[in-house]
Design an enzyme around this catalytic site. Structure first.
Site, PDB file in Angstrom:
ATOM      1  N   LYS A 239      -8.455 -20.425  40.093  1.00  0.00           N
ATOM      2  CA  LYS A 239      -8.644 -21.881  40.014  1.00  0.00           C
ATOM      3  C   LYS A 239      -7.914 -22.525  38.836  1.00  0.00           C
ATOM      4  O   LYS A 239      -7.550 -23.689  38.888  1.00  0.00           O
ATOM      5  CB  LYS A 239     -10.143 -22.200  39.918  1.00  0.00           C
ATOM      6  CG  LYS A 239     -10.816 -22.138  41.266  1.00  0.00           C
ATOM      7  CD  LYS A 239     -12.081 -22.984  41.271  1.00  0.00           C
ATOM      8  CE  LYS A 239     -12.758 -22.882  42.612  1.00  0.00           C
ATOM      9  NZ  LYS A 239     -14.128 -22.419  42.531  1.00  0.00           N
ATOM     10  N   ARG A 240      -7.740 -21.751  37.786  1.00  0.00           N
ATOM     11  CA  ARG A 240      -7.002 -22.265  36.622  1.00  0.00           C
ATOM     12  C   ARG A 240      -5.640 -22.814  37.015  1.00  0.00           C
ATOM     13  O   ARG A 240      -5.094 -23.690  36.379  1.00  0.00           O
ATOM     14  CB  ARG A 240      -6.738 -21.108  35.638  1.00  0.00           C
ATOM     15  CG  ARG A 240      -7.707 -20.981  34.535  1.00  0.00           C
ATOM     16  CD  ARG A 240      -7.352 -19.802  33.657  1.00  0.00           C
ATOM     17  NE  ARG A 240      -7.031 -18.588  34.389  1.00  0.00           N
ATOM     18  CZ  ARG A 240      -5.852 -17.974  34.337  1.00  0.00           C
ATOM     19  NH1 ARG A 240      -4.875 -18.455  33.597  1.00  0.00           N
ATOM     20  NH2 ARG A 240      -5.644 -16.854  35.022  1.00  0.00           N
TER      21      ARG A 240
END
Ligand code: GLU
Length: 469
Positions: A239-240
């Site tokens: 998700k980063r």
């Protein structure tokens, strides 16, 4: 042999880009061979599986257009089937009841670790017949003690694993439920899967699954284990790095065609071709050309592809996908031009469909205020006369068309003896509320004569108010 492939996600989260690429490769291979593609939901992990995640995966597949020929099958609906084969293996002496308690097993593992050995079940109950009555037991598969398992992986080549590396796998837990690796084996066999395309994180399961298939007398499918996808910083995609869910790409304004084209190239190549229509993908795709190394995600390239498809796909098709974004942004489409016409003039001005909707609101809704900066610069007292004059000429047009609109603007510049810049920008800000739009002839044409008249009036009043304040 007729090819059957499958995508077998566990419904524990949304469809992420890694899963979508695996699904695409599997789907493409089936299509390229005139075969079938099966969708199977591996929901045996009841704690972590949710109905919502299952739906999210189906939505993602549908949005991408990866239709399945059979399924979706649910493993939780097939427990009787697994039971049948577990009993068969027991009857044939190819599986056995193991009465070892988890405490005993933990202790053995601790001792093995202390000796620096890999923890493994030592086969304690493999040949025992002194079964305690009424005690809970698991069922274990009798893994062959000798020999090797050879996998001819389409991506990784020949892989050979010694059976001494593999212990006797639990195929049924003490609560009576079958375990994951066993369900996969029965399903792949029952569903006639000829080619298993899946993530490389499953490669350790493959030799165990092959041994079970062979014990059942089932054919062993071909395997292709696809590498991981990394973020653009070389770390595992998460998700980063921004969007990892396929549906997030829809929300962000990408066309499924762009995402598919992006995903197919992420680990597979056909010469140096970058753009592939779906039929070209199907024609050229083959498992052996999938690369072994991990691929890095590159958002700029995805944007480039999205721009390509927005510009080159049939306008009506782009409009179908764009409509969703206009609705998302509450832009009512009734009072304005057709979406096709808007797409035709905005497609080369944006990176995404979301952005297209954002910059096209003025076609459908009257704005309450002019963009502050644009108004400050262009709606000044000197612009009043050109605006009044151009409005007169525009309103005199009989057939509202880009050519006639351009002619009216040109004639105004000529009559007033001013450059186009003195008319064009004030007119743009008046008509659209801001300083950015496609060329004025097409923009005003789509806006309609009536809206243009009202908006120029409004701009003139704005200038007058400004003069008086
Ligand atoms: N259910 C597994 C997963 O979601 C895939 C197993 C397989 O493809 O064999 O990772």
């Amino acid at each position: 042999m007729s090819v059957v492939t499958r995508f077998a996600p566990s419904p524990t989260g949304y469809l992420h880009v890694g899963g979508a690429r695996t699904a695409l490769y599997s789907w493409l291979y089936a299509k390229s061979q005139g075969g079938e593609f099966v969708l199977r939901i591996e929901d045996t992990d009841i704690e972590r599986s949710t109905e919502e995640a299952k739906q999210a995966i189906l939505d993602g597949m549908q949005w991408l257009g990866l239709s399945w020929d059979k399924g979706p099958y649910l493993q939780t609906e097939r427990f009787d089937r697994y039971k049948t084969f577990i009993n068969q293996l027991l009857d044939e002496g190819k599986a056995y009841k193991c009465f070892m308690t988890s405490e005993e097993l933990d202790q053995i593992r601790e001792e093995q670790k202390a000796r620096g050995e890999k923890p493994r079940y030592p086969g304690t109950w493999r040949d025992r017949t002194d079964h305690p009555k009424g005690e809970p037991y698991a069922i274990r598969f009798k893994n062959p003690l000798e020999g090797t398992v050879v996998i001819h992986d389409h991506i990784r080549g020949k892989i050979e694993i010694s059976n001494t590396e593999l212990d006797d796998l639990v195929i049924q837990r003490s609560d009576g439920t079958p375990t994951y690796n066993f369900c996969v084996v029965v399903d792949d066999w029952d569903m006639g899967i000829t080619h298993v395309v899946r993530g490389e994180d499953h490669i350790n399961n493959t030799p165990r699954q092959i041994n079970i298939l062979e014990a059942l007398g089932a054919p062993v499918p071909h395997y292709a284990h696809v590498s991981m996808i990394l973020g653009d910083d070389g770390k595992k995609l998460s998700k980063r790095h921004g969007a990892v869910s396929v549906m997030q790409y829809r929300d962000d304004g990408f066309l499924p065609q762009a995402v598919l084209n992006y995903l197919v190239r992420l680990g597979w190549a056909h010469g140096d071709q970058e753009i592939f229509s779906l039929s070209e993908m199907i024609e050229y795709f083959n498992l052996d050309a999938i690369g072994q190394s991990a691929s890095a995600f590159n958002t700029d390239k995805l944007i480039w592809l999205n721009q390509h498809y927005m510009k080159t796909m049939p306008v009506s098709e782009v409009a179908t996908f764009a409509k969703w974004h206009f609705e998302e942004q509450d832009i009512g489409l009734n009072n304005g031009p057709t979406l096709e016409n808007v797409v035709a003039i905005q497609a080369d001005r944006v990176k995404t469909l979301k952005e297209m909707a954002q910059i096209s609101r003025y076609f459908y809704e009257d704005f309450t205020e002019f963009d502050e900066k644009a108004a400050k610069k262009h709606l000044r007292p000197v612009a009043k006369e050109p605006l009044i004059e151009v409005s007169k000429k525009l309103m005199a047009i009989e057939t509202w068309s880009p050519e006639n609109i351009q002619a009216a603007i040109n004639a105004t510049a000529e009559d007033l003896g001013v450059g186009m810049g003195k008319i064009g920008m004030p007119l743009r800000v008046a008509a659209t509320g801001g300083g950015n739009s496609p060329s004025l002839d097409v923009t005003l044409n789509l806006l309609s004569k009536q809206k243009v008249e009202q908006r120029i009036d409004k701009a003139v009043s704005f200038i007058s108010n400004r003069e008086n304040s």
